[in-house]
Design a protein around this motif. Structure first.
Motif, PDB file in Angstrom:
ATOM      1  N   SER A  50      11.737 -23.896  37.543  1.00  7.28           N
ATOM      2  CA  SER A  50      12.067 -25.138  36.825  1.00  7.28           C
ATOM      3  C   SER A  50      12.441 -26.311  37.453  1.00  7.28           C
ATOM      4  CB  SER A  50      13.239 -24.623  35.662  1.00  7.28           C
ATOM      5  OG  SER A  50      14.258 -24.207  36.312  1.00  7.28           O
ATOM      6  N   SER A  51      13.001 -26.162  38.794  1.00  5.64           N
ATOM      7  CA  SER A  51      13.271 -27.052  39.784  1.00  5.64           C
ATOM      8  C   SER A  51      12.312 -28.301  39.757  1.00  5.64           C
ATOM      9  CB  SER A  51      13.921 -26.812  41.093  1.00  5.64           C
ATOM     10  OG  SER A  51      14.110 -27.740  41.764  1.00  5.64           O
ATOM     11  N   SER A  52      12.738 -29.615  39.907  1.00  7.15           N
ATOM     12  CA  SER A  52      11.884 -30.920  40.127  1.00  7.15           C
ATOM     13  C   SER A  52      11.272 -30.737  41.518  1.00  7.15           C
ATOM     14  CB  SER A  52      12.381 -32.033  39.696  1.00  7.15           C
ATOM     15  OG  SER A  52      13.693 -32.143  40.348  1.00  7.15           O
ATOM     16  N   LYS A  53      12.219 -30.097  42.319  1.00  7.62           N
ATOM     17  CA  LYS A  53      11.884 -30.052  43.836  1.00  7.62           C
ATOM     18  C   LYS A  53      10.378 -29.209  43.966  1.00  7.62           C
ATOM     19  CE  LYS A  53      15.474 -30.610  47.119  1.00  7.62           C
ATOM     20  NZ  LYS A  53      16.469 -30.061  47.833  1.00  7.62           N
ATOM     21  N   VAL A  54      10.461 -28.283  43.293  1.00  7.33           N
ATOM     22  CA  VAL A  54       9.288 -27.308  43.587  1.00  7.33           C
ATOM     23  C   VAL A  54       7.878 -28.097  42.912  1.00  7.33           C
ATOM     24  CG1 VAL A  54       8.299 -24.989  42.890  1.00  7.33           C
ATOM     25  CG2 VAL A  54      10.669 -25.185  43.442  1.00  7.33           C
ATOM     26  N   THR A  55       6.706 -27.948  43.860  1.00  8.27           N
ATOM     27  CA  THR A  55       5.526 -28.530  43.528  1.00  8.27           C
ATOM     28  C   THR A  55       4.493 -27.572  43.180  1.00  8.27           C
ATOM     29  OG1 THR A  55       5.100 -28.914  45.766  1.00  8.27           O
ATOM     30  CG2 THR A  55       6.213 -30.758  44.776  1.00  8.27           C
ATOM     31  N   ALA A  56       4.640 -26.052  43.710  1.00  6.10           N
ATOM     32  CA  ALA A  56       3.565 -25.153  43.480  1.00  6.10           C
ATOM     33  C   ALA A  56       4.155 -23.973  43.796  1.00  6.10           C
ATOM     34  CB  ALA A  56       2.650 -25.471  44.901  1.00  6.10           C
ATOM     35  N   HIS A  57       4.151 -22.979  42.611  1.00  3.55           N
ATOM     36  CA  HIS A  57       4.588 -21.551  42.800  1.00  3.55           C
ATOM     37  C   HIS A  57       3.637 -20.745  42.411  1.00  3.55           C
ATOM     38  CE1 HIS A  57       5.218 -21.496  38.304  1.00  3.55           C
ATOM     39  NE2 HIS A  57       5.624 -22.816  38.400  1.00  3.55           N
TER      40      HIS A  57
ATOM     41  N   VAL B 244       2.307 -13.267  42.209  1.00  7.01           N
ATOM     42  CA  VAL B 244       1.462 -12.415  42.325  1.00  7.01           C
ATOM     43  C   VAL B 244       1.857 -10.999  41.775  1.00  7.01           C
ATOM     44  CG1 VAL B 244       0.138 -13.258  44.268  1.00  7.01           C
ATOM     45  CG2 VAL B 244       2.139 -11.768  44.655  1.00  7.01           C
ATOM     46  N   TYR B 245       2.889 -11.155  40.848  1.00 10.22           N
ATOM     47  CA  TYR B 245       3.293 -10.006  40.025  1.00 10.22           C
ATOM     48  C   TYR B 245       4.623  -9.505  40.820  1.00 10.22           C
ATOM     49  CZ  TYR B 245       4.819  -6.773  36.653  1.00 10.22           C
ATOM     50  OH  TYR B 245       5.423  -5.968  35.847  1.00 10.22           O
ATOM     51  N   HIS B 246       4.125  -8.906  42.143  1.00 10.58           N
ATOM     52  CA  HIS B 246       5.243  -8.185  42.881  1.00 10.58           C
ATOM     53  C   HIS B 246       6.224  -9.065  43.538  1.00 10.58           C
ATOM     54  CE1 HIS B 246       3.690  -4.374  41.590  1.00 10.58           C
ATOM     55  NE2 HIS B 246       2.354  -4.868  41.944  1.00 10.58           N
ATOM     56  N   GLN B 247       5.526 -10.374  43.798  1.00 10.61           N
ATOM     57  CA  GLN B 247       6.250 -11.364  44.502  1.00 10.61           C
ATOM     58  C   GLN B 247       6.037 -12.752  44.056  1.00 10.61           C
ATOM     59  OE1 GLN B 247       4.932 -10.642  48.505  1.00 10.61           O
ATOM     60  NE2 GLN B 247       6.738  -9.539  49.166  1.00 10.61           N
ATOM     61  N   GLY B 248       6.890 -13.739  44.137  1.00 10.33           N
ATOM     62  CA  GLY B 248       6.688 -15.100  44.028  1.00 10.33           C
ATOM     63  C   GLY B 248       6.701 -15.868  45.382  1.00 10.33           C
ATOM     64  N   TYR B 249       5.987 -16.712  45.157  1.00 13.51           N
ATOM     65  CA  TYR B 249       5.849 -17.802  46.258  1.00 13.51           C
ATOM     66  C   TYR B 249       6.260 -19.084  46.014  1.00 13.51           C
ATOM     67  CZ  TYR B 249       3.326 -13.806  47.788  1.00 13.51           C
ATOM     68  OH  TYR B 249       2.982 -12.525  48.248  1.00 13.51           O
ATOM     69  N   ILE B 250       7.092 -19.919  46.549  1.00  7.69           N
ATOM     70  CA  ILE B 250       7.524 -21.283  46.184  1.00  7.69           C
ATOM     71  C   ILE B 250       7.145 -22.194  47.431  1.00  7.69           C
ATOM     72  CG2 ILE B 250       9.387 -22.793  45.810  1.00  7.69           C
ATOM     73  CD1 ILE B 250       9.194 -20.847  43.507  1.00  7.69           C
ATOM     74  N   PHE B 251       6.606 -23.235  47.026  1.00  6.36           N
ATOM     75  CA  PHE B 251       6.319 -24.331  47.936  1.00  6.36           C
ATOM     76  C   PHE B 251       6.959 -25.567  47.563  1.00  6.36           C
ATOM     77  CE2 PHE B 251       2.735 -21.030  48.222  1.00  6.36           C
ATOM     78  CZ  PHE B 251       2.890 -20.976  49.582  1.00  6.36           C
ATOM     79  N   ILE B 252       7.314 -26.421  48.530  1.00  8.39           N
ATOM     80  CA  ILE B 252       7.637 -27.777  48.127  1.00  8.39           C
ATOM     81  C   ILE B 252       6.676 -28.750  49.070  1.00  8.39           C
ATOM     82  CG2 ILE B 252       9.216 -29.677  48.659  1.00  8.39           C
ATOM     83  CD1 ILE B 252      11.473 -27.549  48.244  1.00  8.39           C
TER      84      ILE B 252
END
Length: 174
Positions: free
Chosen positions: A144-151, A154-162
């Motif tokens: 929900s952060s405005s900094k995060v542009t792509a998330h 893959v169910y078992h893990q989550g990947y956050i990119f800025i």
């Protein structure tokens, strides 16, 4: 992790053909789906905190992005990464050097703390994002952060990119 949450994930998720971001498409096809990046034979030691699938995904990401500096809150991670990958693991968040990868298995910080250590070429991995408790709450705060542009989930893990060059998008990959 319940059957219901997994079923909901499957209904939302797609494979590489449903991805309309060049960066994420390459990440999915050349990293997550690439069976040559990491194999089960390479896994050094089993761990009670990561499944075999989670270990393989982590190794693939380290190799795909040529990760050299990793912050982790999971002390067993040092036993999982083969020496040939030449990664420096640290249990302390530091700005010198900024970690290329942040791997969170047992969150103790707020989402803003983790995001403050990210940059355009880093990735934040949250383990067990559909598990009730702190991991799920942290994942919801992060996406929900405005900094995060792509998330990517893959169910078992989550990947956050800025990524400054990318609009905000969510991906659910099988």
């Amino acid at each position: 992790m319940s059957f219901k949450s997994y079923l909901q994930f499957l209904l939302k998720s797609t494979n590489q053909h449903g991805v309309h971001s060049p960066f994420v498409y390459l990440f999915v096809t050349q990293c997550l789906y690439n069976k040559q990046l990491a194999t089960k034979k390479e896994l050094i030691a089993p761990t009670p905190t990561l499944s075999t699938k989670q270990q393989l995904l982590l190794l693939k990401i380290i190799r795909y992005f040529s990760i050299k500096t990793i912050f982790t809150d999971d002390p067993t991670l040092s036993k999982l990464i083969p020496p040939k990958d030449h990664c420096t693991l640290t249990p302390h968040l530091s700005t010198t050097p900024l970690p290329q990868l942040l791997f969170i298995n047992h969150p103790t910080q707020q989402a803003t703390t983790y995001l403050s250590y990210m940059h355009n070429d880093s990735i934040l991995i949250i383990n067990n994002i559909h598990q009730e408790g702190t991991n799920k709450k942290l994942w919801q705060q992060l996406i929900s952060s405005s900094k995060v542009t792509a998330h990517i989930s893959v169910y078992h893990q989550g990947y956050i990119f800025i990524r400054k060059e990318q609009p905000k998008q969510a991906f659910f990959i099988r």
